[in-house]
Scaffold this motif. Structure first.
Motif, PDB file in Angstrom:
ATOM      1  N   ALA A 116       0.837  -1.201   0.000  1.00 41.86           N
ATOM      2  CA  ALA A 116       0.000   0.000   0.000  1.00 41.86           C
ATOM      3  C   ALA A 116       0.875   1.256   0.000  1.00 41.86           C
ATOM      4  CB  ALA A 116      -0.924  -0.004   1.212  1.00 41.86           C
ATOM      5  N   GLY A 117       0.643   2.123  -0.967  1.00 45.42           N
ATOM      6  CA  GLY A 117       1.391   3.364  -1.083  1.00 45.42           C
ATOM      7  C   GLY A 117       2.745   3.234  -1.751  1.00 45.42           C
ATOM      8  N   LYS A 118       3.113   2.031  -2.225  1.00 44.02           N
ATOM      9  CA  LYS A 118       4.433   1.827  -2.822  1.00 44.02           C
ATOM     10  C   LYS A 118       4.389   1.540  -4.320  1.00 44.02           C
ATOM     11  CE  LYS A 118       6.507  -0.031   1.429  1.00 44.02           C
ATOM     12  NZ  LYS A 118       7.205  -1.201   2.032  1.00 44.02           N
ATOM     13  N   LEU A 119       3.251   1.103  -4.846  1.00 42.54           N
ATOM     14  CA  LEU A 119       3.184   0.721  -6.254  1.00 42.54           C
ATOM     15  C   LEU A 119       3.333   1.938  -7.151  1.00 42.54           C
ATOM     16  CD1 LEU A 119       0.310  -1.918  -6.067  1.00 42.54           C
ATOM     17  CD2 LEU A 119       2.755  -2.359  -6.349  1.00 42.54           C
ATOM     18  N   THR A 120       3.809   1.688  -8.373  1.00 42.68           N
ATOM     19  CA  THR A 120       4.110   2.761  -9.318  1.00 42.68           C
ATOM     20  C   THR A 120       3.266   2.589 -10.578  1.00 42.68           C
ATOM     21  OG1 THR A 120       5.831   1.586 -10.560  1.00 42.68           O
ATOM     22  CG2 THR A 120       6.480   2.609  -8.462  1.00 42.68           C
ATOM     23  N   GLN A 121       3.505   3.440 -11.538  1.00 49.67           N
ATOM     24  CA  GLN A 121       2.823   3.345 -12.830  1.00 49.67           C
ATOM     25  C   GLN A 121       3.637   2.544 -13.844  1.00 49.67           C
ATOM     26  OE1 GLN A 121      -0.327   4.266 -13.460  1.00 49.67           O
ATOM     27  NE2 GLN A 121      -0.400   4.755 -11.264  1.00 49.67           N
ATOM     28  N   ASP A 122       4.574   1.728 -13.365  1.00 51.26           N
ATOM     29  CA  ASP A 122       5.381   0.871 -14.227  1.00 51.26           C
ATOM     30  C   ASP A 122       5.217  -0.582 -13.779  1.00 51.26           C
ATOM     31  OD1 ASP A 122       7.671   0.546 -16.263  1.00 51.26           O
ATOM     32  OD2 ASP A 122       8.440  -0.464 -14.473  1.00 51.26           O
ATOM     33  N   ALA A 123       4.743  -1.420 -14.679  1.00 55.11           N
ATOM     34  CA  ALA A 123       4.433  -2.809 -14.322  1.00 55.11           C
ATOM     35  C   ALA A 123       5.668  -3.581 -13.884  1.00 55.11           C
ATOM     36  CB  ALA A 123       3.754  -3.514 -15.497  1.00 55.11           C
ATOM     37  N   GLU A 124       6.799  -3.362 -14.559  1.00 56.42           N
ATOM     38  CA  GLU A 124       8.002  -4.111 -14.205  1.00 56.42           C
ATOM     39  C   GLU A 124       8.544  -3.682 -12.840  1.00 56.42           C
ATOM     40  OE1 GLU A 124       9.145  -6.848 -15.668  1.00 56.42           O
ATOM     41  OE2 GLU A 124       7.304  -6.608 -16.816  1.00 56.42           O
ATOM     42  N   SER A 125       8.458  -2.393 -12.557  1.00 61.93           N
ATOM     43  CA  SER A 125       8.849  -1.932 -11.220  1.00 61.93           C
ATOM     44  C   SER A 125       7.953  -2.557 -10.155  1.00 61.93           C
ATOM     45  CB  SER A 125       8.773  -0.417 -11.130  1.00 61.93           C
ATOM     46  OG  SER A 125       9.711   0.191 -11.999  1.00 61.93           O
ATOM     47  N   ASN A 126       6.672  -2.672 -10.471  1.00 62.40           N
ATOM     48  CA  ASN A 126       5.742  -3.291  -9.518  1.00 62.40           C
ATOM     49  C   ASN A 126       6.045  -4.781  -9.325  1.00 62.40           C
ATOM     50  OD1 ASN A 126       4.462  -0.858  -9.118  1.00 62.40           O
ATOM     51  ND2 ASN A 126       2.880  -1.236 -10.658  1.00 62.40           N
ATOM     52  N   ARG A 127       6.505  -5.445 -10.379  1.00 60.68           N
ATOM     53  CA  ARG A 127       6.888  -6.853 -10.236  1.00 60.68           C
ATOM     54  C   ARG A 127       8.001  -7.005  -9.190  1.00 60.68           C
ATOM     55  NH1 ARG A 127       6.159 -10.949 -13.670  1.00 60.68           N
ATOM     56  NH2 ARG A 127       5.802  -9.546 -15.442  1.00 60.68           N
ATOM     57  N   GLU A 128       8.993  -6.142  -9.273  1.00 57.97           N
ATOM     58  CA  GLU A 128      10.102  -6.225  -8.328  1.00 57.97           C
ATOM     59  C   GLU A 128       9.659  -5.851  -6.912  1.00 57.97           C
ATOM     60  OE1 GLU A 128      12.891  -7.732  -9.120  1.00 57.97           O
ATOM     61  OE2 GLU A 128      11.887  -7.992 -11.056  1.00 57.97           O
ATOM     62  N   LEU A 129       8.741  -4.902  -6.808  1.00 55.01           N
ATOM     63  CA  LEU A 129       8.202  -4.562  -5.499  1.00 55.01           C
ATOM     64  C   LEU A 129       7.451  -5.736  -4.893  1.00 55.01           C
ATOM     65  CD1 LEU A 129       6.922  -0.922  -6.201  1.00 55.01           C
ATOM     66  CD2 LEU A 129       8.780  -1.576  -4.634  1.00 55.01           C
ATOM     67  N   ASP A 227      -7.004  -1.763 -11.067  1.00 55.77           N
ATOM     68  CA  ASP A 227      -7.714  -0.606 -11.610  1.00 55.77           C
ATOM     69  C   ASP A 227      -6.925   0.691 -11.440  1.00 55.77           C
ATOM     70  OD1 ASP A 227      -9.827  -2.184 -12.375  1.00 55.77           O
ATOM     71  OD2 ASP A 227     -11.009  -1.802 -10.557  1.00 55.77           O
ATOM     72  N   SER A 228      -5.940   0.690 -10.551  1.00 58.07           N
ATOM     73  CA  SER A 228      -5.198   1.921 -10.259  1.00 58.07           C
ATOM     74  C   SER A 228      -3.747   1.885 -10.726  1.00 58.07           C
ATOM     75  CB  SER A 228      -5.221   2.192  -8.743  1.00 58.07           C
ATOM     76  OG  SER A 228      -6.549   2.291  -8.262  1.00 58.07           O
ATOM     77  N   PHE A 229      -3.197   0.682 -10.866  1.00 57.03           N
ATOM     78  CA  PHE A 229      -1.788   0.549 -11.223  1.00 57.03           C
ATOM     79  C   PHE A 229      -1.612  -0.533 -12.288  1.00 57.03           C
ATOM     80  CE2 PHE A 229      -1.989   1.873  -6.774  1.00 57.03           C
ATOM     81  CZ  PHE A 229      -1.179   3.015  -6.773  1.00 57.03           C
ATOM     82  N   PRO A 230      -0.637  -0.342 -13.182  1.00 53.18           N
ATOM     83  CA  PRO A 230      -0.337  -1.413 -14.143  1.00 53.18           C
ATOM     84  C   PRO A 230       0.334  -2.569 -13.405  1.00 53.18           C
ATOM     85  CG  PRO A 230       1.243   0.371 -14.383  1.00 53.18           C
ATOM     86  CD  PRO A 230       0.219   0.848 -13.384  1.00 53.18           C
ATOM     87  N   MET A 231      -0.287  -3.732 -13.459  1.00 53.79           N
ATOM     88  CA  MET A 231       0.227  -4.880 -12.716  1.00 53.79           C
ATOM     89  C   MET A 231       0.875  -5.885 -13.676  1.00 53.79           C
ATOM     90  SD  MET A 231      -0.454  -3.982  -9.690  1.00 53.79           S
ATOM     91  CE  MET A 231      -0.130  -5.460  -8.736  1.00 53.79           C
ATOM     92  N   PRO A 232       1.915  -6.565 -13.233  1.00 55.71           N
ATOM     93  CA  PRO A 232       2.587  -7.539 -14.107  1.00 55.71           C
ATOM     94  C   PRO A 232       1.715  -8.755 -14.356  1.00 55.71           C
ATOM     95  CG  PRO A 232       3.453  -7.670 -11.872  1.00 55.71           C
ATOM     96  CD  PRO A 232       2.540  -6.482 -11.901  1.00 55.71           C
ATOM     97  N   GLN A 233       2.056  -9.472 -15.403  1.00 56.72           N
ATOM     98  CA  GLN A 233       1.351 -10.725 -15.680  1.00 56.72           C
ATOM     99  C   GLN A 233       1.467 -11.656 -14.485  1.00 56.72           C
ATOM    100  OE1 GLN A 233       1.682 -13.290 -19.493  1.00 56.72           O
ATOM    101  NE2 GLN A 233       3.083 -14.277 -18.065  1.00 56.72           N
ATOM    102  N   PRO A 234       0.362 -12.263 -14.051  1.00 57.92           N
ATOM    103  CA  PRO A 234       0.452 -13.196 -12.923  1.00 57.92           C
ATOM    104  C   PRO A 234       1.329 -14.397 -13.248  1.00 57.92           C
ATOM    105  CG  PRO A 234      -1.829 -12.559 -13.349  1.00 57.92           C
ATOM    106  CD  PRO A 234      -1.020 -12.058 -14.509  1.00 57.92           C
ATOM    107  N   LEU A 235       1.873 -14.983 -12.205  1.00 58.58           N
ATOM    108  CA  LEU A 235       2.662 -16.200 -12.340  1.00 58.58           C
ATOM    109  C   LEU A 235       1.895 -17.253 -13.131  1.00 58.58           C
ATOM    110  CD1 LEU A 235       4.673 -17.964  -9.547  1.00 58.58           C
ATOM    111  CD2 LEU A 235       2.864 -19.223 -10.704  1.00 58.58           C
ATOM    112  N   LEU A 236       2.619 -18.003 -13.965  1.00 55.57           N
ATOM    113  CA  LEU A 236       2.039 -19.075 -14.769  1.00 55.57           C
ATOM    114  C   LEU A 236       2.356 -20.403 -14.093  1.00 55.57           C
ATOM    115  CD1 LEU A 236       3.288 -17.775 -18.241  1.00 55.57           C
ATOM    116  CD2 LEU A 236       0.976 -17.492 -17.274  1.00 55.57           C
ATOM    117  N   PRO A 237       1.350 -21.073 -13.495  1.00 57.36           N
ATOM    118  CA  PRO A 237       1.626 -22.320 -12.792  1.00 57.36           C
ATOM    119  C   PRO A 237       1.202 -23.535 -13.624  1.00 57.36           C
ATOM    120  CG  PRO A 237      -0.481 -21.481 -12.074  1.00 57.36           C
ATOM    121  CD  PRO A 237      -0.019 -20.569 -13.201  1.00 57.36           C
TER     122      PRO A 237
END
Length: 371
Positions: A116-129, A227-237
């Motif tokens: 909460a409060g840490k996600l960005t508008q970049d999906a790859e940055s969010n993946r690392e977070l 809905d608020s941030f670009p999220m990375p593709q979910p893990l593929l299991p």
């Protein structure tokens, strides 16, 4: 290749088990996780993992890895030590009775609080977070049993991957796999290369198995923040079921390892040209379409049909023979489907699951996996 040793919580004085992971390639945002032997008596995948280790070492030396690949050839040292008068007890922990492939924790809500409060508008940055939050979660988790320690050790590595392959086998079975709807398109090439006859799809199969637990945080966070941030593709299991427990050989293990390597090349995790995609044996079907046929009484199992055959509704798949009363009870398919697995023992107790059929249409709900 680098080896890392992950000590488990000691269950008793004078004992110490560990999980050993093998790491290939340079650190990369693209990550693959592969494990075998989560059910400790399912050995086809362990043999495949050994061949994968040799092939990945060669590919790494050739500079062909385009992702960081983690391989755990033996995912369950606890189960490897469970033997009772010559019988290997690899599916359930004897101390708790718990299935080794159930009751993995759901991380999603806890990760959402951390992010909460840490996600960005970049999906790859969010993946690392998200990956950092996963590490933080397990750093702070308290474990009080060896089994929980093992579950956390495996999940910490696997949850951070883009692709997670969990290798199992069945009693007697054709090659089949389990995956989730969002992952099927990406997993289909692996199904083709491995020669999978049955592809079982479910969002939630029940019981918190490893594959769904690894994916859960990514799907939860996507729903929570998408809905608020670009999220990375979910893990593929994907959970691969490599035939039956006795289907262990050099030739088959190397063939399966080559199939996995080809799928990784096709997906771009390994540099190279993958062979042409084979035909898909059968289209994906809902896990809820599986029919589980059990015995109404005890007796000798006399199979009438073989694995891999299509069974129509109303057809007999096996008989249960009671030689004391001369009762011969047919086991009849109610819905029908491809006979993809059956029990390897030939004596049934009352209520025992004998045969499993994969049908095309959903017929069940609730917990969908074998108990």
């Amino acid at each position: 290749m680098q080896q890392r040793h992950h000590p488990l919580l000691s269950a008793s004085l004078g004992t110490q088990r560990e999980i050993i992971s093998c790491h290939f390639g340079e650190p990369s945002p693209r990550q693959v996780y592969i494990q075998a032997g989560l059910h400790g008596d399912e050995l086809p995948g362990v043999a495949v993992a050994w061949y994968l280790k040799q092939k990945l070492k060669t590919l790494e030396s050739e500079g062909r890895l385009a992702a960081a690949i983690t391989l755990v050839p033996v995912a369950n040292p606890i189960a490897l030590g469970q033997h009772w008068h010559g019988t290997h007890l690899g599916r359930f922990e004897t101390a708790s009775g718990q299935d080794f492939n159930r009751q993995f924790p759901a991380l999603g809500p806890a990760l959402a609080e951390r992010l909460a409060g840490k996600l960005t508008q970049d999906a790859e940055s969010n993946r690392e977070l998200i990956r950092a939050a996963i590490n933080d979660y397990f750093d702070g988790a308290t474990v009080v049993t060896e089994l929980t320690s093992q579950r956390h050790t495996l999940m910490r590595m696997a949850c951070q991957a883009d692709l997670m392959i969990d290798i199992h086998c069945d009693w007697e079975a054709v090659t089949h796999l389990y995956t989730m709807p969002h992952a099927w398109q990406a997993i289909e090439p692996l199904a083709r290369y491995i020669g999978s006859d049955v592809q079982l799809i479910a969002d939630i199969s029940g019981g918190e198995p490893f594959d769904e637990a690894c994916c859960e945080p990514w799907l939860y966070l996507q729903r929570k923040f998408g809905d608020s941030f670009p999220m990375p593709q979910p893990l593929l299991p994907v959970t691969l079921e490599l035939r039956g427990v006795r289907d262990v050989s050099h030739a088959q293990a190397e063939t399966d390892a080559d199939a996995i390597i080809n799928a990784l090349i096709h997906a771009g995790y390994i540099i190279g040209e993958a062979p042409p995609l084979p035909e898909l044996h059968n289209e994906a079907v809902p896990l809820a379409g599986c029919e589980y046929i059990t015995t109404p009484h005890s007796g000798v199992i006399l199979h009438r049909r073989e694995i891999g055959e299509w069974i129509e509704a109303g057809e007999v798949v096996a008989d249960i023979l009671d030689p004391l009363t001369d009762r011969l009870t047919p086991l009849v398919a109610e819905h029908g489907g491809l006979l993809y697995a059956r029990h390897w023992v030939r004596f049934a107790t009352a209520g025992m699951l004998v045969t499993r059929l994969a049908g095309k249409d959903a017929i069940r709900d609730g917990d969908l996996l074998v108990p």
